[in-house]
Each structure stands twice: as C-alpha cells, then as structure tokens.
Design an enzyme around this catalytic site. Structure first.
Site: not given
Ligand code: FRU
Length: 496
Positions: A38-41, A65, A101, A165
């Site tokens: 998994w990856m996000n931001d 996640w 983040s 963040d």
């Molecule tokens: C945004 C977020 C950030 C948080 C991160 C956690 O998508 O919810 O606010 O730092 O993802 O993975």
C-alpha cells in the site's frame, strides 16, 4: 546501528521477498508506485543536490493502509525513477503508530524531513496524539531521527489530537510551517515559525472553514505564484454541491495574500484543483529551475481498489507544472520532461467525424494522446474521445465536451472493474479549439484540457486487451484538426 536503521533493514528484507510476486495487468508503466503493497500521499518532495526526491506514505506489509513508513524514489529527470530504501519507519515512542505525511527542506546542505509522528491512544485507534518530528540525512538515502524530537508536541488549541502534515519553507531568514488541523467540526490550517527547525513558535490560524469547507483540513501547502500566495490543502467533509465536490474528500486551493506578521491569509473562494475521481493529498515543491511542481496521490480514500487482489494499491500522478493564470485560476500542465518517455509517434491531421464514431489507427495502454478539436465550425451537441476501448464494444472510457454548457465529462461507467460514475466540470474559458491532452497508463487516465485549464484524473481497470481509441461527434460534423499519439516508455517493466 540505530534502532531505526535496524528496523528499516528488517522491513526491506520483507519487501524484497514480497516484490518477487509483484505484477499483474494493472501495474503502471510510468507512474510512481511502491514496490509492493500500500501507498498513499506524496511526501518530502524536493530537488536536492540536483536530484529529485519523492517520498510517499507506505505500508510495506500488505495492500491496505497500516503503520506508515516513508517509501522513497529518486530521479535525475523527474520521469525515470529509482527505488531506494525506506527512509522512515515507526521506531520511537512519538511515532510508534506511524510516520505520517510531511515535507523536506535543504537545511544548509542537510536533507531534512519534517513529518508527523502518530500515536494511537486506544486499541480501537479512534483516539490519537500527533507530534511533529524531524529526521536528517547527509547522503540523501539514510535518515536519522533527531534528538530534539518531537520538535512540536502540543497543539495550539483543542484539535482532538488531529494536527499533522507539516509543510515547511523558508521566507526571509525564518522557517515557516503549516499544519492541517481542526477545531470542533471546522478544518483549519495553522502557521508556525522557527529559526532552526527545532524550536517552533505559534503564529496564527492562517485559514479556516466557515462551516462549509469541511471538518478537517489535511496536507496544507503554501507557495507564491504570479504575485499571489496560494494555500493548497485537502479538506475532508465538504458536502457535494451539484457537480462540485463529488469525491469523498477534496483537494483544492485558496488564492490570496499572506501576512507573515499576523499569519493570516486574505483569500478568495475555495476551488477544487482536479475535477476527476482520484486525486488527493497533493504536495508541491520548487525545483532548481524555479518551477512549482506538484504530485498528487492518484486514488481516493475508501474507493474500491481492484489492484489489492494483485497485492498492491496506490500511485502518484504524473508530475505537473503549476501556473497561476491572471484570473487566479491554478493551471496544471504535464512537465515537459514527460516527453523523454515518448516512443513511437503517430500524427494525423484534418479528420472529419460525421455524427458517430471514428476509430483511430492508434492503440495502447501506455500512451500520450493530444487531440485538437475545432469548436468554431461545429454545429452539433457534443464531441470527444474514447480510450481503452474493447474491440467488442464492451469497455470504454469517455471524455466528452458538451457545446451548450461547456461541460467536460469524464465517464468511467464502462471502464472495466472498479467503481464507475461520471465527473463533470465547466471549461470556464472558451477558445476556438478544444484540446484534450490525455496520459493513459495501465490503470489510470489523466486528462488536461486547454493547456491545464481543467484537469481530471481517475483510476480505471479495463481488460488488458481494451486498447482502442475512438473520436466521436453527436448531432453534427466535427473537424479534428490534429491527433498526435506517443507510446510511453515502461520505466518499471513490472506488468508480469
Ligand atoms: C492524507 C492523510 C494525512 C496523513 C496520512 C496518513 O491522505 O490522511 O493527513 O498524514 O494520510 O497516511
């Protein structure tokens, strides 16, 4: 070896093992993806000693996640990326629930990451506390967490633990940092100031929801373009309003003037940045050429992700160049470096499309497509382009322009697996020519209309064989001035 470094070695061993089974039809050709899972931001975007670095929220142990690490890729040209070891892993009391983040700065030659340490306060993970932390590196690959951590432990007001963040930049002799937060049910961005990145002084609430702009603001970013200060952020919980704010969460911006003394941003109305389905938590940086470049997470929280069945989820958009138009609209354009990925080229001119469709002699699932429609002499209702079309007509992804109301529609109801739906937005500046510039990858499309005036991004999950491209016109004869198509390089080679 520090506890942190040891932890990263262990995780990297698991990642390399899992990577042997990575592949599948949806694996992208030229977008940034994690090696597995998994990856996000996007995080920590920076050009440092000439090289571009992109970090990202990474859960290395499965395709959902979980405890957040910072994955890391680097590049000399913004388009050929190399994966390097994980930069940050949860290892200390202040980030044991994840390294959330954040951003990166060059502090006198030292690559410095500023991130949020997340700590869960109960087992159900409904309560949390968030600390701002820093980590530094001399080689740009290995990071040590700072002894001063956490560098910011307490929020300026009751935010139910949600303050995260950090985006840091230098203005004059001082460092400034924005954080996303909330108070009650209103999202806010707060501003801090520091001389040394380790001691932070609270300045003010820079901007906040008046009740209509969501309960929590995530991933704030502040930058200067065309004489204006822009606050980019990702609010959660804005109610849909006709065709606007259709996604679960939004990413958009406010344009105004930031008073660094009071910390207040005097600004206009909130505007969504990308009008498609899958665009969130975008971050920008200024490169050594002085350009403002953006990457977004090319997915949306809680959307079905068919790639999870193949062991992975999440990708970043292509890098986009930001410009502020004179009417204060933020434009997003593909960076010119993407031309380095171009392979076979086809150019077609003056194509007449009578009421109906016209199949192009071009196919592909990793393609750049540039179509110029003549609006001036079109008397019909609508026209557009369909991509990832199946030969038997069972799949297609449609980009359409409606003449009457100047609406651009992105229709993925017949795109294959995953969630369907349409997104619509007005092309608010008319020209005689409508240009659709489309970046197609194996499970994504990014549409840039009229040089970045309107952008729509979405994940799609068609069959591997659906590669056709069609032009269409409704209610009249259409002249397509030119179509250009380029196959784009597969920088990863991970489909199988
Ligand atoms: C945004 C977020 C950030 C948080 C991160 C956690 O998508 O919810 O606010 O730092 O993802 O993975």
């Amino acid at each position: 070896m520090s506890k942190h470094t040891k932890h990263i070695h262990e995780v990297e061993t698991r990642v390399q093992l899992a990577k042997q089974n990575m592949g599948g039809t949806y694996r992208l050709a030229y977008h940034i993806m994690a090696p597995v899972h998994w990856m996000n931001d996007p995080n920590g975007l920076i050009q440092w000693n000439g090289e571009y670095h992109v970090f990202y929220q990474f859960h290395p142990d499965n395709p959902t996640w979980g405890p957040m690490h910072w994955g890391h890729v680097k590049s000399n040209d913004l388009v050929h990326w190399e994966r390097v070891p994980i930069a940050l892993a949860p290892s200390e009391w202040y980030d044991e629930g994840g390294c959330f983040s954040g951003s990166a700065v060059n502090d006198n030659g030292v690559l410095t990451l500023i991130y949020t340490g997340n700590v869960w306060m109960n087992e159900e993970q409904t309560e949390l506390k968030q600390y701002q932390c820093i980590a530094t590196s001399k080689d740009g690959i290995h990071f040590e967490k700072d002894e001063a951590n956490p560098v910011l432990a307490e929020p300026p007001f009751d935010c139910q633990g949600h303050i995260r963040d950090p985006k840091v930049w230098k203005h004059g002799d001082d460092w400034y940092m924005v954080l996303g937060t909330r108070e009650g049910n209103n999202g806010k961005v707060v501003l801090y100031k520091s001389k040394d990145l380790r001691h932070w002084e609270y300045v003010n609430i820079m901007a906040e929801s008046d009740g209509s702009l969501g309960y929590m603001w995530e991933c704030p970013d502040v930058f200067h373009l065309n004489g204006k200060d822009i606050l980019l952020f990702s609010p959660q919980g804005i109610e849909p309003d006709d065709h606007r704010f259709q996604n679960l969460h939004q990413t958009g911006y406010l344009v105004g003037t930031l008073d660094y003394e009071t910390g207040k941003l005097a600004h206009g109305a909130f505007e969504e940045l990308d009008k498609g389905f899958d665009f969130y938590a975008a971050q920008t940086f200024e490169d050594e050429k002085g350009r403002r470049i953006l990457f977004g997470w090319m997915d949306m929280w809680e959307s079905p992700m068919p790639t999870q069945a193949h062991g992975w989820a999440g990708a970043l958009t292509i890098p986009r160049l930001l410009e502020l138009a004179d009417d204060e609209k933020l434009l997003m354009k593909p960076v010119p470096e993407l031309q380095l990925l171009r392979q076979e080229h086809v150019r077609l001119e003056s194509i007449s499309v009578n009421d109906g469709t016209h199949t192009l002699p071009v196919q592909g699932d990793r393609l750049e497509l540039l179509v110029r429609f003549s609006l001036a002499d079109f008397r019909g209702n609508a026209f557009g382009v369909k991509v990832r079309c199946a030969e038997d007509g069972s799949e297609e992804t449609v980009f359409r322009y409606d003449v009457k109301d100047a609406f651009v529609t992105f229709d993925r109801n017949r795109s294959g697996k995953g969630e369907g739906g349409i997104r619509r937005a007005i092309l608010d500046k008319q020209e005689d020519v409508v240009t659709f510039h489309v970046f197609i990858d194996r499970s994504s499309v990014e549409l840039f209309v009229n040089d970045g005036r309107l952008v729509m991004t979405g994940r799609i999950y068609p069959s591997e064989t659906s590669q056709g491209i069609e032009l269409f016109a409704e209610g009249g004869k259409l002249t397509v001035l030119a179509v250009e198509a380029w196959t784009l390089k597969d920088i990863w080679g991970e489909r199988v």
